[in-house]
Scaffold this motif. Sequence first.
Motif, mmCIF file in Angstrom:
data_model
loop_
_atom_site.group_PDB
_atom_site.id
_atom_site.type_symbol
_atom_site.label_atom_id
_atom_site.label_comp_id
_atom_site.label_asym_id
_atom_site.label_seq_id
_atom_site.Cartn_x
_atom_site.Cartn_y
_atom_site.Cartn_z
ATOM 1 N N ARG A 95 -21.090 -14.263 9.811
ATOM 2 C CA ARG A 95 -22.230 -13.347 9.826
ATOM 3 C C ARG A 95 -22.595 -12.847 11.219
ATOM 4 O O ARG A 95 -23.469 -11.990 11.365
ATOM 5 N N GLN B 143 -22.907 -9.136 11.901
ATOM 6 C CA GLN B 143 -23.977 -8.421 11.202
ATOM 7 C C GLN B 143 -25.345 -8.624 11.862
ATOM 8 O O GLN B 143 -26.331 -8.058 11.405
ATOM 9 N N TRP C 137 -32.066 -11.690 8.847
ATOM 10 C CA TRP C 137 -30.692 -12.153 9.053
ATOM 11 C C TRP C 137 -30.658 -13.676 9.116
ATOM 12 O O TRP C 137 -29.815 -14.307 8.493
#
Length: 134
Positions: free
Chosen positions: A23, A26, A98
């Motif tokens: 991740r 991102q 996030w």
Amino acid sequence: MNGWQRLWLVASVVVVVAIGVLRYEQFPTQEKIASEHRYNITFWRGCKVYFQEMDAGKFKRDSPCSSYKRQHAEQSLENELEAYKYKLGLLPERRFQWVATSLGYWLGVNLAALLGILVVRWVIQGFRSKKSSS
């Protein structure tokens, strides 16, 4: 700690590292927002040039701008600066989302692994011989 607890702990650490690595790209940053802004400005300015060339009698049929109307392209160019400021304002919230999403993935995978370990442990215990209770 017994072996099952150690296995769960090691799996938990491996999963948190894997999720972080997967991740990482991102993660919302100011540079990513600025890069997207530069791309959008360049695109909409290109569309403005495309429509000016169309007015001058130059026909370019292979432009990605041909699927937009002139008014939409001009309005999008004007709105891009506001959109940039708005996205910058949302940056802390997007970062929190996030982190929360990453932790949610970790927790979900962690609980699934724990459930898997408990099921395997239960099955293994089923194969052990029963001691006589007399």
